[in-house]
Design an enzyme around this catalytic site. Structure first.
Site, mmCIF file in Angstrom:
data_model
loop_
_atom_site.group_PDB
_atom_site.id
_atom_site.type_symbol
_atom_site.label_atom_id
_atom_site.label_comp_id
_atom_site.label_asym_id
_atom_site.label_seq_id
_atom_site.Cartn_x
_atom_site.Cartn_y
_atom_site.Cartn_z
ATOM 1 N N ASP A 296 0.818 -1.222 0.000
ATOM 2 C CA ASP A 296 0.000 0.000 0.000
ATOM 3 C C ASP A 296 0.847 1.265 0.000
ATOM 4 O O ASP A 296 0.435 2.308 0.508
ATOM 5 C CB ASP A 296 -0.958 0.031 1.214
ATOM 6 C CG ASP A 296 -1.780 -1.233 1.347
ATOM 7 O OD1 ASP A 296 -2.419 -1.613 0.350
ATOM 8 O OD2 ASP A 296 -1.770 -1.851 2.427
ATOM 9 N N LYS B 79 2.332 2.105 -5.151
ATOM 10 C CA LYS B 79 3.026 1.558 -6.331
ATOM 11 C C LYS B 79 2.277 1.849 -7.613
ATOM 12 O O LYS B 79 2.887 2.070 -8.660
ATOM 13 C CB LYS B 79 3.199 0.040 -6.173
ATOM 14 C CG LYS B 79 4.190 -0.372 -5.107
ATOM 15 C CD LYS B 79 4.381 -1.881 -5.052
ATOM 16 C CE LYS B 79 3.147 -2.624 -4.615
ATOM 17 N NZ LYS B 79 2.755 -2.318 -3.234
ATOM 18 N N GLY C 138 -3.786 -4.396 -5.003
ATOM 19 C CA GLY C 138 -4.615 -3.356 -5.589
ATOM 20 C C GLY C 138 -3.819 -2.118 -5.921
ATOM 21 O O GLY C 138 -2.915 -1.737 -5.173
ATOM 22 N N HIS C 139 -4.134 -1.502 -7.049
ATOM 23 C CA HIS C 139 -3.511 -0.250 -7.445
ATOM 24 C C HIS C 139 -4.621 0.742 -7.762
ATOM 25 O O HIS C 139 -5.580 0.409 -8.457
ATOM 26 C CB HIS C 139 -2.652 -0.414 -8.702
ATOM 27 C CG HIS C 139 -1.436 -1.262 -8.496
ATOM 28 N ND1 HIS C 139 -0.692 -1.227 -7.344
ATOM 29 C CD2 HIS C 139 -0.824 -2.146 -9.313
ATOM 30 C CE1 HIS C 139 0.324 -2.066 -7.453
ATOM 31 N NE2 HIS C 139 0.265 -2.630 -8.635
ATOM 32 N N GLN D 21 2.013 -6.144 -3.126
ATOM 33 C CA GLN D 21 2.284 -6.138 -1.690
ATOM 34 C C GLN D 21 3.606 -5.428 -1.367
ATOM 35 O O GLN D 21 3.969 -4.500 -2.065
ATOM 36 C CB GLN D 21 2.261 -7.565 -1.117
ATOM 37 C CG GLN D 21 0.884 -8.193 -1.040
ATOM 38 C CD GLN D 21 0.507 -8.977 -2.274
ATOM 39 O OE1 GLN D 21 1.333 -9.604 -2.919
ATOM 40 N NE2 GLN D 21 -0.760 -8.966 -2.611
#
Length: 429
Positions: free
Chosen positions: A13, A16, A40-41, A223
């Site tokens: 988080d 990225k 997730g992005h 991650q």
């Protein structure tokens, strides 16, 4: 070597998505090398927000986007994401997106097992997303996984599923769940096969051919390094290797071709789920960081735990990943604090440690040793040059560099893709 590998250098988080999106303008292809749709992005492009969980960030720019063999793929989740991104005007086609034909698949039995473990009253809660990622990796290592290429052979698929369920139905019985019907699972996989098989490709060859043409590859991790199954705060980790070395194994390219290693580092620290967090703040300051930083997970919307910057953790990550530089994100979230604290060591039984101890018990007992720094009242939001930053903010960044023993190559000052201060272009080494 013109290629770049991007990894999270904390507990994930770190932002990225924006950095990979920004770097993808300079790349010809983006390759994801581990994890699943538990990652997730969030990208903000011209005021439009894109939430990606499996798709490489380069897809928004129309770059060749690859899911390497180190990724575990939920075929239903993948196709749902394809439709969602298409609905936002992105042209997602098998020409643009390639999935390694040897990827292990995440199946409904994996999601069931993940949830059953997290729901146990007598078990250790890891805080997984319950999406089946861990059990899918277990089956991959246990050599009973259904892989993407198996969907092209109905008879072979039935044999694979039978072997898989021989294991899973025994587990399901232990959890008081009914046995899974093999033909039902085979039927659902054969139904989805024509929709996902067009994306299957020998990704190792696709990337090798691209590099032979002189094209630049951006390797994208999910991650963060301290969630690495070997190097993280075990057992409160993810189910794959998240460090930069996995970029080679997870895509099928030689380690000498990965190139510049860039770590993404948030200007403070956050963590989702269970596990040790030495600098965690459960007071109003922690709440303020979470609110200002909008610290909620892209995939799960879970609130993230927040704390001061941990230089010990990041310095260890710098070494584990062989980082050439870092991208420092969310500096603007620290605007308005009278003073800031940075963790420079851990205290354990009267001794000062300069690394995260390996023992789970010791990780839970360490106390942070802080250095206090002056904050700044001016805004850094949207800054695109050093001249736009308050002197105290510049001092903070320089002190971070000293403590983590790695230069800041990029500095992000907002969610917008162009709000970046560039000190060194990773694609130029």
């Amino acid at each position: 070597m013109a290629n770049v590998v991007v990894v999270g250098a904390q507990w994930g988080d770190e932002g990225k998505g924006k950095i990979v999106d920004w770097l993808s303008l300079r790349a010809d292809a983006v390759a994801r090398f581990q994890g699943g749709h538990n990652a997730g992005h969030t990208l903000v492009v011209d005021g439009v927000t894109y939430k990606l969980s499996l798709m490489p960030s380069g897809i928004v720019r129309g770059k060749l986007s690859v899911l390497g063999n180190g990724v575990v793929v939920d075929p239903w989740a993948f196709l749902d994401e394809v439709e969602r991104v298409r609905g936002q005007g992105v042209d997602v086609t098998p020409h643009l997106v390639k999935i390694a034909e040897t990827c292990a698949l995440i199946l409904p039995v994996h999601r069931d097992l993940d949830a059953a473990r997290e729901n146990r009253d007598d078990g250790m809660k890891i805080g997984t997303t319950r999406r089946g990622i861990g059990p899918a990796y277990e089956d991959k290592v246990g050599r009973r996984a259904v892989r993407l290429i198996d969907l092209a052979d109905a008879d072979g698929l039935r044999a694979r599923v039978a072997d898989l369920l021989h294991h899973h139905n025994a587990l399901r019985k232990g959890y008081g769940q009914p046995a899974y019907d093999a033909e039902e699972l085979v039927a659902s996989l054969l139904e989805i096969a024509p929709k996902i098989l067009p994306y299957a490709a020998p990704v190792w060859r696709v990337l090798d051919d691209a590099m032979a043409r002189g094209e630049k590859i951006l390797f994208e991790g999910a991650q963060g390094a301290m969630l690495d199954v070997d190097h993280g705060t075990y057992p409160f980790v993810t189910s794959s290797n998240t460090v930069s070395g996995q970029a080679a194994a997870g895509t099928g390219v030689g380690p000498g071709k990965v190139g510049y290693a860039l770590g993404i580092v948030k200007a403070y620290t956050t963590r989702v789920g269970e596990g040790p967090f030495p600098t965690e703040l459960t007071d109003e300051t922690g709440k303020r960081l979470g609110e200002r930083g909008r610290e909620f997970g892209t995939v799960t919307s879970r609130q993230r735990r927040c704390g001061w910057f941990d230089a010990v953790l990041v310095r260890q990550s710098v070494r584990l990943n062989g980082l050439n530089g870092v991208a420092l994100t969310k500096l603007d979230v620290l605007d308005g604090f009278d003073e800031l604290k940075v963790c420079t060591g851990y205290r354990l039984d009267g001794e000062i440690l300069d690394r995260m101890p390996a023992s789970t018990r010791d990780q839970a007992r360490i106390e942070p040793v802080y250095e206090t720094m002056e904050g700044w009242g001016e805004s850094t939001y949207g800054a695109r040059s050093w001249a736009d930053l308050p002197a105290a903010a510049v001092k903070y960044v320089r002190r971070v560099e000293e403590l983590i023993e790695c230069p800041v190559a990029l500095l992000s000052t907002s969610p917008e893709r162009e709000d970046v201060i560039l000190m060194a272009d990773p694609f130029r080494g």
